[in-house]
Design a protein around this motif. Structure first.
Motif, PDB file in Angstrom:
ATOM      1  N   ARG A   2      -1.567   9.117  -7.123  1.00  0.00           N
ATOM      2  CA  ARG A   2      -3.071   9.120  -7.277  1.00  0.00           C
ATOM      3  C   ARG A   2      -3.905   8.095  -6.263  1.00  0.00           C
ATOM      4  NH1 ARG A   2      -4.509  11.705 -11.918  1.00  0.00           N
ATOM      5  NH2 ARG A   2      -2.904  12.104 -13.116  1.00  0.00           N
ATOM      6  N   ALA A   5      -4.212  10.250  -3.085  1.00  0.00           N
ATOM      7  CA  ALA A   5      -5.119  10.948  -3.371  1.00  0.00           C
ATOM      8  C   ALA A   5      -6.446  10.462  -3.251  1.00  0.00           C
ATOM      9  CB  ALA A   5      -4.852  11.980  -4.565  1.00  0.00           C
ATOM     10  N   LEU A  10      -9.659  12.613  -3.620  1.00  0.00           N
ATOM     11  CA  LEU A  10      -9.372  13.913  -4.402  1.00  0.00           C
ATOM     12  C   LEU A  10      -8.833  12.947  -5.876  1.00  0.00           C
ATOM     13  CD1 LEU A  10      -8.762  16.617  -5.510  1.00  0.00           C
ATOM     14  CD2 LEU A  10      -6.400  16.078  -4.671  1.00  0.00           C
ATOM     15  N   LEU A  12      -7.859  13.975  -9.695  1.00  0.00           N
ATOM     16  CA  LEU A  12      -7.312  15.026 -10.380  1.00  0.00           C
ATOM     17  C   LEU A  12      -7.541  14.503 -11.863  1.00  0.00           C
ATOM     18  CD1 LEU A  12      -5.753  17.702 -10.718  1.00  0.00           C
ATOM     19  CD2 LEU A  12      -3.772  16.442 -10.761  1.00  0.00           C
ATOM     20  N   TYR A  23      -0.859  20.160  -6.260  1.00  0.00           N
ATOM     21  CA  TYR A  23      -1.313  18.843  -6.036  1.00  0.00           C
ATOM     22  C   TYR A  23      -0.126  17.907  -5.863  1.00  0.00           C
ATOM     23  CZ  TYR A  23      -3.543  13.970  -7.174  1.00  0.00           C
ATOM     24  OH  TYR A  23      -3.948  13.073  -7.090  1.00  0.00           O
ATOM     25  N   ARG A 124     -13.617  18.670   3.456  1.00  0.00           N
ATOM     26  CA  ARG A 124     -12.742  17.973   2.445  1.00  0.00           C
ATOM     27  C   ARG A 124     -13.009  18.594   1.191  1.00  0.00           C
ATOM     28  NH1 ARG A 124     -14.386  13.397   3.909  1.00  0.00           N
ATOM     29  NH2 ARG A 124     -12.373  12.474   4.818  1.00  0.00           N
ATOM     30  N   ASN A 125     -14.102  18.906   0.524  1.00  0.00           N
ATOM     31  CA  ASN A 125     -14.514  19.490  -0.567  1.00  0.00           C
ATOM     32  C   ASN A 125     -13.477  20.825  -0.673  1.00  0.00           C
ATOM     33  OD1 ASN A 125     -15.977  17.614  -1.585  1.00  0.00           O
ATOM     34  ND2 ASN A 125     -17.613  18.336  -1.017  1.00  0.00           N
ATOM     35  N   LYS A 128      -9.907  19.861  -1.109  1.00  0.00           N
ATOM     36  CA  LYS A 128      -9.740  19.421  -2.544  1.00  0.00           C
ATOM     37  C   LYS A 128      -9.490  20.603  -3.223  1.00  0.00           C
ATOM     38  CE  LYS A 128     -12.721  15.440  -2.283  1.00  0.00           C
ATOM     39  NZ  LYS A 128     -14.024  14.491  -2.643  1.00  0.00           N
ATOM     40  N   GLU A 129     -10.418  21.420  -3.320  1.00  0.00           N
ATOM     41  CA  GLU A 129     -10.272  22.701  -4.175  1.00  0.00           C
ATOM     42  C   GLU A 129      -9.022  23.606  -4.197  1.00  0.00           C
ATOM     43  OE1 GLU A 129     -13.709  25.074  -3.469  1.00  0.00           O
ATOM     44  OE2 GLU A 129     -15.176  23.486  -4.179  1.00  0.00           O
ATOM     45  N   LEU A 131      -6.295  22.242  -3.264  1.00  0.00           N
ATOM     46  CA  LEU A 131      -5.186  21.679  -3.738  1.00  0.00           C
ATOM     47  C   LEU A 131      -5.150  21.558  -5.218  1.00  0.00           C
ATOM     48  CD1 LEU A 131      -5.271  18.437  -1.630  1.00  0.00           C
ATOM     49  CD2 LEU A 131      -3.565  20.092  -1.629  1.00  0.00           C
ATOM     50  N   LEU A 132      -6.242  22.075  -5.913  1.00  0.00           N
ATOM     51  CA  LEU A 132      -6.302  22.173  -7.326  1.00  0.00           C
ATOM     52  C   LEU A 132      -5.971  23.768  -7.704  1.00  0.00           C
ATOM     53  CD1 LEU A 132      -8.985  19.877  -8.110  1.00  0.00           C
ATOM     54  CD2 LEU A 132      -6.505  19.473  -8.429  1.00  0.00           C
TER      55      LEU A 132
END
Length: 220
Positions: A2, A5, A10, A12, A23, A124-125, A128-129, A131-132
């Motif tokens: 975390r 991240a 990021l 989560l 992730y 970056r956003n 992030k998406e 990675l989820l």
């Protein structure tokens, strides 16, 4: 995990199990746990190609650098050497994970923003998406030194359905892949970002690869 991240921006919260697996593969918790105090991991980075429309005369020659990750007590210190010049990248908590993944993500993000001219925040956003979301996965065998290592490769494609794909050149097809195994120190065998050449450019597609160097020989 975390902490790394959070460095990448990021967080989560609640996500499907498949998302959590993606992730956790990219940001592996406790991946430096087996590294002894004073031990150093070495990675080679090679970046080549161009993936946005650009005059051939401006094409960038391949660049290579060496990264060293030294564990000292509760801290991990990441440095790089390029052209004989050493530079400190940062100091990170050794207890949470390997910062090489954060360096990899930020390198790909920076190169895409520079070449395609997009907003780093937008890029970056989208990462992030991805990675989820669900990753492509495969079991692979990788040569590490004199041994064949069983590893897992996870791949994400952050812009495959992005509405702004038309403005990204070849980076619309950006692929981020990590090859990991708990049989090697630091757990990351290789991290590769690649994108095909953009239409209208004679340059080869973009690629940056970070590869763990085994004692006596590189990872293959």
């Amino acid at each position: 995990m975390r902490v790394l991240a959070a460095i990448f921006g990021l967080v989560l919260l609640s996500a499907p199990i498949l998302a959590a697996e993606t992730y956790d593969t990219f940001f592996r918790d406790g991946s430096l746990a087996g590294i002894g105090k004073g031990e150093t991991l070495t990675y080679q980075t090679r970046t080549s190609g161009w993936s946005a429309p650009k005059p051939a005369a401006e094409a960038q020659d391949p660049q290579e650098e060496m990264l060293s990750l030294a564990v000292s007590g509760e801290q991990a210190v990441l440095k790089r050497e390029r052209g004989g010049v050493e530079q400190s990248i940062g100091t990170f908590p050794a207890s949470v994970g390997n910062p090489i993944v954060m360096y990899f993500m930020e390198t790909a993000l920076r190169d895409m923003a520079k070449q395609a001219g997009g907003s780093p925040f937008y890029i970056r956003n989208r990462i992030k998406e991805a990675l989820l979301d669900k990753a492509e996965r495969e079991s692979v065998t990788v040569r590490y030194g004199k041994d064949d290592i069983t590893a897992e490769r996870a791949t994400i494609r952050p812009f495959v359905t992005d509405e702004a794909r038309g403005d990204m050149g070849g980076f619309a097809g950006l692929v981020l892949a990590v090859t990991v195994s708990d049989e090697v120190p630091g757990e990351y065998l290789s991290l590769v970002a690649s994108a095909p050449a953009a239409e209208g450019t004679e340059a080869e597609g973009y690629r940056t690869a970070i590869t763990l160097q085994a004692p006596g020989g590189a990872t293959q």
